[in-house]
Motif scaffolding. Structure first.
Motif, PDB file in Angstrom:
ATOM      1  N   THR A 157       0.834  -1.202   0.000  1.00 19.72           N
ATOM      2  CA  THR A 157       0.000   0.000   0.000  1.00 19.72           C
ATOM      3  C   THR A 157       0.871   1.255   0.000  1.00 19.72           C
ATOM      4  OG1 THR A 157      -1.719  -1.197   1.207  1.00 19.72           O
ATOM      5  CG2 THR A 157      -1.834   1.213   1.215  1.00 19.72           C
ATOM      6  N   LEU A 158       1.922   1.238   0.847  1.00 19.53           N
ATOM      7  CA  LEU A 158       2.827   2.397   0.903  1.00 19.53           C
ATOM      8  C   LEU A 158       3.560   2.586  -0.420  1.00 19.53           C
ATOM      9  CD1 LEU A 158       4.341   1.959   4.483  1.00 19.53           C
ATOM     10  CD2 LEU A 158       2.687   3.675   3.739  1.00 19.53           C
ATOM     11  N   GLN A 159       3.945   1.483  -1.056  1.00 22.44           N
ATOM     12  CA  GLN A 159       4.604   1.592  -2.367  1.00 22.44           C
ATOM     13  C   GLN A 159       3.660   2.186  -3.398  1.00 22.44           C
ATOM     14  OE1 GLN A 159       5.949  -2.385  -3.145  1.00 22.44           O
ATOM     15  NE2 GLN A 159       7.893  -2.116  -2.066  1.00 22.44           N
ATOM     16  N   ASP A 160       2.373   1.743  -3.355  1.00 21.62           N
ATOM     17  CA  ASP A 160       1.392   2.317  -4.278  1.00 21.62           C
ATOM     18  C   ASP A 160       1.206   3.810  -4.005  1.00 21.62           C
ATOM     19  OD1 ASP A 160       1.068  -0.178  -5.406  1.00 21.62           O
ATOM     20  OD2 ASP A 160      -0.685  -0.692  -4.195  1.00 21.62           O
ATOM     21  N   GLU A 161       1.118   4.160  -2.699  1.00 23.93           N
ATOM     22  CA  GLU A 161       0.972   5.574  -2.352  1.00 23.93           C
ATOM     23  C   GLU A 161       2.206   6.361  -2.784  1.00 23.93           C
ATOM     24  OE1 GLU A 161       0.227   5.709   1.796  1.00 23.93           O
ATOM     25  OE2 GLU A 161      -1.840   4.970   1.635  1.00 23.93           O
ATOM     26  N   ARG A 162       3.418   5.765  -2.578  1.00 28.17           N
ATOM     27  CA  ARG A 162       4.642   6.445  -2.986  1.00 28.17           C
ATOM     28  C   ARG A 162       4.672   6.637  -4.501  1.00 28.17           C
ATOM     29  NH1 ARG A 162       9.674   4.693  -4.671  1.00 28.17           N
ATOM     30  NH2 ARG A 162      11.434   6.055  -4.118  1.00 28.17           N
ATOM     31  N   ARG A 163       4.236   5.592  -5.229  1.00 33.09           N
ATOM     32  CA  ARG A 163       4.207   5.707  -6.685  1.00 33.09           C
ATOM     33  C   ARG A 163       3.242   6.812  -7.111  1.00 33.09           C
ATOM     34  NH1 ARG A 163       2.681   1.065  -7.439  1.00 33.09           N
ATOM     35  NH2 ARG A 163       4.724   0.057  -7.431  1.00 33.09           N
ATOM     36  N   ALA A 164       2.056   6.836  -6.439  1.00 31.25           N
ATOM     37  CA  ALA A 164       1.080   7.883  -6.768  1.00 31.25           C
ATOM     38  C   ALA A 164       1.632   9.264  -6.432  1.00 31.25           C
ATOM     39  CB  ALA A 164      -0.219   7.633  -6.008  1.00 31.25           C
TER      40      ALA A 164
ATOM     41  N   LEU B 280       4.829  10.089  -6.322  1.00 33.85           N
ATOM     42  CA  LEU B 280       5.868  10.411  -7.304  1.00 33.85           C
ATOM     43  C   LEU B 280       5.245  10.911  -8.603  1.00 33.85           C
ATOM     44  CD1 LEU B 280       8.398   7.467  -6.795  1.00 33.85           C
ATOM     45  CD2 LEU B 280       8.733   9.873  -6.224  1.00 33.85           C
ATOM     46  N   GLU B 281       4.177  10.219  -9.035  1.00 28.60           N
ATOM     47  CA  GLU B 281       3.496  10.666 -10.244  1.00 28.60           C
ATOM     48  C   GLU B 281       2.925  12.068 -10.038  1.00 28.60           C
ATOM     49  OE1 GLU B 281       0.614   7.701 -11.055  1.00 28.60           O
ATOM     50  OE2 GLU B 281       2.067   6.217 -11.791  1.00 28.60           O
ATOM     51  N   LYS B 282       2.362  12.291  -8.843  1.00 28.93           N
ATOM     52  CA  LYS B 282       1.808  13.620  -8.554  1.00 28.93           C
ATOM     53  C   LYS B 282       2.905  14.667  -8.522  1.00 28.93           C
ATOM     54  CE  LYS B 282      -1.248  15.987  -5.313  1.00 28.93           C
ATOM     55  NZ  LYS B 282      -2.028  15.854  -4.046  1.00 28.93           N
ATOM     56  N   VAL B 283       4.069  14.286  -7.903  1.00 29.67           N
ATOM     57  CA  VAL B 283       5.199  15.227  -7.842  1.00 29.67           C
ATOM     58  C   VAL B 283       5.703  15.554  -9.245  1.00 29.67           C
ATOM     59  CG1 VAL B 283       7.618  15.434  -7.157  1.00 29.67           C
ATOM     60  CG2 VAL B 283       5.912  14.651  -5.513  1.00 29.67           C
ATOM     61  N   VAL B 284       5.794  14.485 -10.087  1.00 33.08           N
ATOM     62  CA  VAL B 284       6.240  14.714 -11.469  1.00 33.08           C
ATOM     63  C   VAL B 284       5.268  15.647 -12.184  1.00 33.08           C
ATOM     64  CG1 VAL B 284       6.599  13.603 -13.695  1.00 33.08           C
ATOM     65  CG2 VAL B 284       7.507  12.557 -11.628  1.00 33.08           C
TER      66      VAL B 284
END
Length: 215
Positions: free
Chosen positions: A91-98, A100-104
């Motif tokens: 879940t944390l990896q999915d949140e981190r990926r989301a 990162l995408e948001k940051v990008v």
């Protein structure tokens, strides 16, 4: 009688020998029995010790079984905890990926905003420069309007010579009014034309007024 006595003595001797032999055998058997009893006692002692050791081993085995069950229970709890942590990590990896995408996306939007801001700043600078230019032109126009309002249109009768070069007017040297200051000049001294606040088309002005308007 003597012979019978001898025979009896002989038999007694033989019987004594037999008795002695039997006593020796009995002593040997008693010794063997004592050794057997001692061996039995040692065996019973060893058996008791083995029984005690067996009881201790059984207790240890029961303790090991209990510890094994406890370890198995803890293992199951750890497996459950590991599954929970694995799910949480996913879940944390999915949140981190989301994130990162948001940051990008935010960085891209920020870059676009910076570019837009740079363009706007450039436009603002251009507008400020244009505004300053308009301010200068406005000041120039105000000065020119003030001069125009203060100017006095020189009469042809009063002008006998050019106000610029001093050349005398004649049939060949004609008079020309400067539409800015109102004075009369010769054609050479009024060879320039420019737009004034009071005119929509270029009009004749003297060299001095043209230089002032140009600056």
């Amino acid at each position: 009688m003597v012979q019978m006595k001898r025979e009896l003595e002989k038999k007694v001797t033989e019987m004594s020998q037999d008795i002695l032999s039997l006593q020796n055998d009995l002593a040997g058997k008693e010794e063997s029995l004592r050794e057997v009893r001692e061996e039995k006692d040692r065996g019973e002692s060893q058996l008791a010790a083995l029984g005690s050791n067996l009881a201790s081993v059984r207790q240890q085995l029961e303790g090991e079984k209990r510890r094994g069950k406890e370890m198995e229970r803890r293992g199951k709890m750890l497996d459950t905890r590991v599954e929970e942590l694995t799910l949480k990590i996913k879940t944390l990896q999915d949140e981190r990926r989301a994130l990162l995408e948001k940051v990008v996306g935010e960085e891209e939007r920020t870059s676009e905003a910076h570019q837009l801001n740079a363009g706007l700043q450039k436009q603002v600078q251009q507008l400020e420069a244009a505004l300053q230019e308009l301010g200068r032109e406005h000041q120039t126009l105000q000065v020119m309007q003030a001069r125009a309002s203060e100017r006095k249109w020189e009469s042809d009768r009063d002008a006998t010579a050019c106000s610029g070069c001093g050349k005398k007017f004649s049939v060949s040297v004609r008079k020309h009014h400067c539409r800015s200051c109102g004075h009369i000049f010769c054609q050479t001294c009024t060879s320039h034309s420019t737009i004034l606040p009071s005119s929509k088309k270029p009009v004749r002005v003297c060299n001095t007024c043209f230089s002032e308007i140009a600056t």
